[in-house]
Design a protein around this motif. Structure first.
Motif, PDB file in Angstrom:
ATOM      1  N   TRP A 162      16.494  47.311  24.740  1.00  0.00           N
ATOM      2  CA  TRP A 162      15.575  48.500  24.393  1.00  0.00           C
ATOM      3  C   TRP A 162      13.630  48.123  23.769  1.00  0.00           C
ATOM      4  O   TRP A 162      13.094  48.517  23.717  1.00  0.00           O
ATOM      5  CB  TRP A 162      16.185  48.984  22.593  1.00  0.00           C
ATOM      6  N   THR A 163      13.403  46.979  23.704  1.00  0.00           N
ATOM      7  CA  THR A 163      11.519  46.700  23.856  1.00  0.00           C
ATOM      8  C   THR A 163      11.401  45.946  25.365  1.00  0.00           C
ATOM      9  O   THR A 163      12.020  45.634  26.392  1.00  0.00           O
ATOM     10  CB  THR A 163      12.080  45.159  23.188  1.00  0.00           C
ATOM     11  N   VAL A 164      10.083  46.570  25.258  1.00  0.00           N
ATOM     12  CA  VAL A 164       8.863  45.452  26.067  1.00  0.00           C
ATOM     13  C   VAL A 164       7.997  44.483  25.931  1.00  0.00           C
ATOM     14  O   VAL A 164       7.037  45.345  24.862  1.00  0.00           O
ATOM     15  CB  VAL A 164       8.440  47.080  27.081  1.00  0.00           C
TER      16      VAL A 164
ATOM     17  N   LEU B 257      15.890  52.122   9.881  1.00  0.00           N
ATOM     18  CA  LEU B 257      14.934  53.291  10.697  1.00  0.00           C
ATOM     19  C   LEU B 257      15.907  52.858  12.309  1.00  0.00           C
ATOM     20  O   LEU B 257      15.902  51.982  13.003  1.00  0.00           O
ATOM     21  CB  LEU B 257      13.545  53.157  10.387  1.00  0.00           C
ATOM     22  N   PRO B 258      15.736  54.577  12.494  1.00  0.00           N
ATOM     23  CA  PRO B 258      16.506  54.516  14.330  1.00  0.00           C
ATOM     24  C   PRO B 258      15.328  54.399  15.386  1.00  0.00           C
ATOM     25  O   PRO B 258      14.093  53.890  15.234  1.00  0.00           O
ATOM     26  CB  PRO B 258      16.285  56.393  14.545  1.00  0.00           C
ATOM     27  N   GLN B 259      16.046  53.415  15.762  1.00  0.00           N
ATOM     28  CA  GLN B 259      15.423  52.029  16.969  1.00  0.00           C
ATOM     29  C   GLN B 259      15.388  53.516  18.069  1.00  0.00           C
ATOM     30  O   GLN B 259      15.915  54.546  18.565  1.00  0.00           O
ATOM     31  CB  GLN B 259      15.921  50.974  17.488  1.00  0.00           C
ATOM     32  N   LEU B 260      13.951  53.301  18.954  1.00  0.00           N
ATOM     33  CA  LEU B 260      14.368  53.776  20.299  1.00  0.00           C
ATOM     34  C   LEU B 260      14.229  53.199  21.410  1.00  0.00           C
ATOM     35  O   LEU B 260      13.488  51.840  21.337  1.00  0.00           O
ATOM     36  CB  LEU B 260      12.394  54.631  20.046  1.00  0.00           C
ATOM     37  N   PRO B 261      14.543  53.655  22.236  1.00  0.00           N
ATOM     38  CA  PRO B 261      14.247  52.430  23.607  1.00  0.00           C
ATOM     39  C   PRO B 261      13.833  52.568  24.659  1.00  0.00           C
ATOM     40  O   PRO B 261      13.056  53.765  24.573  1.00  0.00           O
ATOM     41  CB  PRO B 261      16.148  53.114  24.436  1.00  0.00           C
ATOM     42  N   LEU B 262      13.021  51.426  25.060  1.00  0.00           N
ATOM     43  CA  LEU B 262      11.454  51.238  26.084  1.00  0.00           C
ATOM     44  C   LEU B 262      11.652  51.027  26.962  1.00  0.00           C
ATOM     45  O   LEU B 262      12.342  49.615  26.968  1.00  0.00           O
ATOM     46  CB  LEU B 262      11.166  50.834  24.507  1.00  0.00           C
TER      47      LEU B 262
END
Length: 312
Positions: free
Chosen positions: A225-227, A280-285
């Motif tokens: 989910w990270t870049v 905190l909700p995480q956003l997939p990138l």
């Protein structure tokens, strides 16, 4: 001159047996006949109540007007109340209004008197067809009018509280609308981003934080989910909805300035201090063909404070 009324006595009072035709010989008899014929006033009250209730429904359906709704509601309720009072005064059995105290049990005479009064009352309702229908009409019209305030509850929220404009392929942009690249945040730096086309959307504001390599311990299932060590979390605090804008790079923590809720960025932004109980909700990138940051889906959960089915 003796006159015969087309009404019959309901109370049996004044020496006239119940069910017997009234004989109009005196002024008292004439007044009694006039009273028995006095359905007009309560019927007018019930009719006014019906019209007011229907008017209330129309006004509300047309968008509402507080003063008009108040006046019409007062007429609708007042019409029913006044009509019932007039009905009781004119057609219900009279007195006695009090009785001596001292005995709890009823005698046979009391029971017979109660049965007689009850029968007289029921006979009154049965014979006053017009007033009975008008009364039920007024209550029914008021009930219909009362249904319209349900519209004030507004539209169903649906999934609006559980979703944001983010979806697979949506680019992340800055507050100026510029696309964000993975190396835009410096190491230890933070950028506030939004989904393209929704700059300023308070539910979609996102913190992009660039960590040192190997600092992040991703939650199971979020390994990709990270870049470029950039992790994205919702900026909306899960306690009271304040923006979580203070990042302590050395400790890897985000602080909400409103109530000091603190979130561990390196471990899924779980709360480690303060009143917040949800991460905190995480956003997939991901990245697009031009190398800009994009979302590969929506946040991992509803953003902001909990509500009726989001408690933790």
């Amino acid at each position: 001159m003796t006159d015969h009324a087309d009404e019959t006595s309901e109370t049996g009072g004044q020496g006239v047996p119940a069910g017997e035709p009234l004989v109009v010989e005196t002024d008292d008899d004439r007044r009694r006949v006039e009273r028995d014929r006095g359905q007009l006033a309560p019927a007018v009250c019930f009719g006014a109540s019906i019209l007011a209730a229907l008017g209330l429904a129309v006004v509300y359906a047309e968008g509402g007007q507080n003063q008009a709704e108040g006046v019409l509601l007062a007429i609708a309720l007042g019409g029913i109340g006044i009509g019932l009072v007039l009905w009781a005064q004119r057609f219900m059995p009279e007195g006695p209004d009090s009785e001596p105290r001292g005995r709890i049990g009823s005698t046979r005479e009391d029971q017979e008197a109660f049965v007689a009064d009850f029968a007289t009352g029921s006979r009154t309702f049965g014979r006053r067809h017009l007033l009975t229908k008008m009364l039920f009409g007024a209550v029914a019209a008021l009930g219909v009018a009362a249904l319209f305030p349900i519209r004030s509850l507004g539209p169903r929220p649906g999934r609006g509280l559980k979703s944001t404009p983010y979806a697979d392929g949506v680019r992340l942009v800055t507050e100026d609308g510029e696309p964000v690249r993975p190396d835009d945040p410096g190491v230890g730096g933070v950028i506030t981003a939004f989904p393209e086309g929704h700059v300023g959307d308070e539910t979609a504001q996102t913190l992009l934080i660039r960590l040192q390599p190997g600092e992040l311990e991703p939650e199971p299932g979020r390994e990709d989910w990270t870049v470029n060590n950039v992790v994205a979390y919702s900026k909306v605090c899960t306690h009271a909805g304040c923006p979580v804008g203070l990042f302590e790079a050395q400790r890897g923590e985000l602080l909400c300035p409103c109530h000091q809720s603190t979130f561990d960025v390196l471990h899924g932004a779980t709360p480690v201090f303060g009143p917040a109980t949800r991460p905190l909700p995480q956003l997939p990138l991901g990245t697009d063909d031009d190398g800009n940051l994009i979302a590969t889906g929506d946040f991992s959960g509803p953003v902001g404070p909990g509500f009726w089915d989001i408690n933790t």
